[in-house]
Design an enzyme around this catalytic site. Structure first.
Site, short mmCIF file in Angstrom:
data_model
loop_
_atom_site.label_atom_id
_atom_site.label_comp_id
_atom_site.label_asym_id
_atom_site.label_seq_id
_atom_site.Cartn_x
_atom_site.Cartn_y
_atom_site.Cartn_z
CE LYS A 213 -4.37 -1.96 1.39
NZ LYS A 213 -5.35 -2.23 2.44
NE ARG A 248 -7.75 -8.47 0.70
CZ ARG A 248 -7.32 -7.75 -0.32
NH1 ARG A 248 -6.28 -6.95 -0.19
NH2 ARG A 248 -7.93 -7.83 -1.49
N1 HH2 Z 1 -7.41 -3.91 0.94
C1 HH2 Z 1 -7.75 -3.94 -0.36
C2 HH2 Z 1 -8.88 -4.66 -0.78
N2 HH2 Z 1 -9.63 -5.36 0.09
N3 HH2 Z 1 -10.03 -6.08 2.30
C3 HH2 Z 1 -9.72 -6.06 3.60
N4 HH2 Z 1 -10.46 -6.75 4.47
N5 HH2 Z 1 -8.65 -5.35 4.08
C4 HH2 Z 1 -7.85 -4.61 3.25
O1 HH2 Z 1 -6.89 -3.97 3.74
C5 HH2 Z 1 -8.15 -4.61 1.84
C6 HH2 Z 1 -9.28 -5.36 1.41
C7 HH2 Z 1 -6.93 -3.20 -1.36
O2 HH2 Z 1 -5.94 -4.01 -1.91
P1 HH2 Z 1 -6.04 -4.75 -3.33
O3 HH2 Z 1 -7.09 -5.79 -3.31
O4 HH2 Z 1 -4.69 -5.23 -3.69
O5 HH2 Z 1 -6.37 -3.59 -4.33
P2 HH2 Z 1 -7.68 -3.16 -5.12
O6 HH2 Z 1 -8.70 -2.75 -4.12
O7 HH2 Z 1 -7.20 -2.02 -5.99
O8 HH2 Z 1 -8.17 -4.33 -5.94
#
Ligand code: HH2
Length: 269
Positions: A213, A248
């Site tokens: 992040k 995660r």
């Molecule tokens: N972060 C993201 C997405 N979902 N869910 C939980 N529970 N906690 C988090 O910190 C979290 C999440 C963001 O990361 P990513 O899935 O890599 O990115 P994007 O939302 O752009 O798909």
């Protein structure tokens, strides 16, 4: 799913999106590509695979439930038969959660923290574990000007409210996530990692998602997403030492190796 205190569980990220902030477009080309990546995560000893069909990065585009389902459902259907680890569906849309649970997902990851009565009804009906994540605002605007008095106290109040709503609807298998990067400045994210233990008073397992992040980029002189592995490992280990039961992450193998060391140290206390 019961979470042993002896180990830190790893939720591996599988984004079937063209626009996720660190892996957008990598596994959205075909179901085979997504399945192959999931199998790679399993080989790296992932505990849960979190499947997402809509990016929640700052400024992300909202997709319809139909579009999101077209992305994730074929992958859930394939993985249900081809991998043995639990599948989590990363969605805040009740219809998407419902359809995925029906074909084999066994956990909901709701970045809007069960605020929707329809989502609570789905969670109660399927009786699955649910991640209740805290977010200030909405992905489209959340990073414009996040503000708190005491960020930990405010997130705790949010958790208490959502726990009460969930329990009133018969949902008991909750996992709490303070939502790193979701309406949070660098200082807010650091406070969450430093004071994570305070959420343990609530009596539910904690999940933290620091992977790649922006706060890690900021702390390391502006490194881009593909160079944030060491920072991610540091954050995952700190989260584990401060009480997270689940992290995660995208980089499952590297984080597993780091957490094996952290888990051994925690067990030695
Ligand atoms: N972060 C993201 C997405 N979902 N869910 C939980 N529970 N906690 C988090 O910190 C979290 C999440 C963001 O990361 P990513 O899935 O890599 O990115 P994007 O939302 O752009 O798909």
């Amino acid at each position: 799913m019961l979470f042993s205190v002896d180990k830190t569980y790893i939720m591996g990220v599988l984004n079937i999106t063209p626009d996720s902030f660190s892996d957008g477009g990598r596994y959205s080309g075909s179901v085979d590509q997504a399945v192959a990546h999931a199998k790679q995560l399993v080989a790296e000893r992932v505990d849960i695979i979190d499947i997402g069909g809509e990016s929640t990065r700052p400024g992300a585009v909202i997709v319809s439930p139909e579009e999101e389902l077209a992305r994730v459902l074929p992958v859930v259907e394939r993985l249900r038969n081809e991998v043995a680890v639990p599948l989590s569906i990363d969605t805040y849309k009740p219809l998407v959660a419902e359809r995925c649970l029906k074909v084999g997902a066994s956990m909901i990851n709701d970045v809007t923290g069960l605020g929707s009565a329809d989502m609570r009804a789905v969670a109660a009906h399927y009786n699955v574990p649910v991640v209740v994540m805290h977010m200030q605002g909405k992905p489209q605007t959340m990073q414009a000007n996040p503000q708190y008095g005491d960020v930990i106290a405010e997130i705790k109040i949010f958790f208490e409210e959502r726990i009460a709503l969930a329990r009133a609807d018969g949902i008991t298998k909750l996992i709490l996530d303070p939502g790193i990067g979701f309406g949070k400045t660098l200082e807010h994210n650091l406070a969450i990692l430093a004071r994570l233990n305070e959420f343990n008073e609530l009596g539910y397992p904690l999940l933290v998602g620091p992977s790649r992040k922006a706060f890690i980029g900021k702390l390391t002189g502006g490194l881009p997403v593909d160079q944030r592995l060491e920072g991610t490992i540091a954050a995952a280990v700190i989260a584990s030492m401060h009480g997270a039961r689940i992290v995660r992450v995208h980089d499952v193998g590297a984080c597993r190796r780091a957490l094996q060391v952290a888990d051994a140290v925690r067990r030695a206390v």
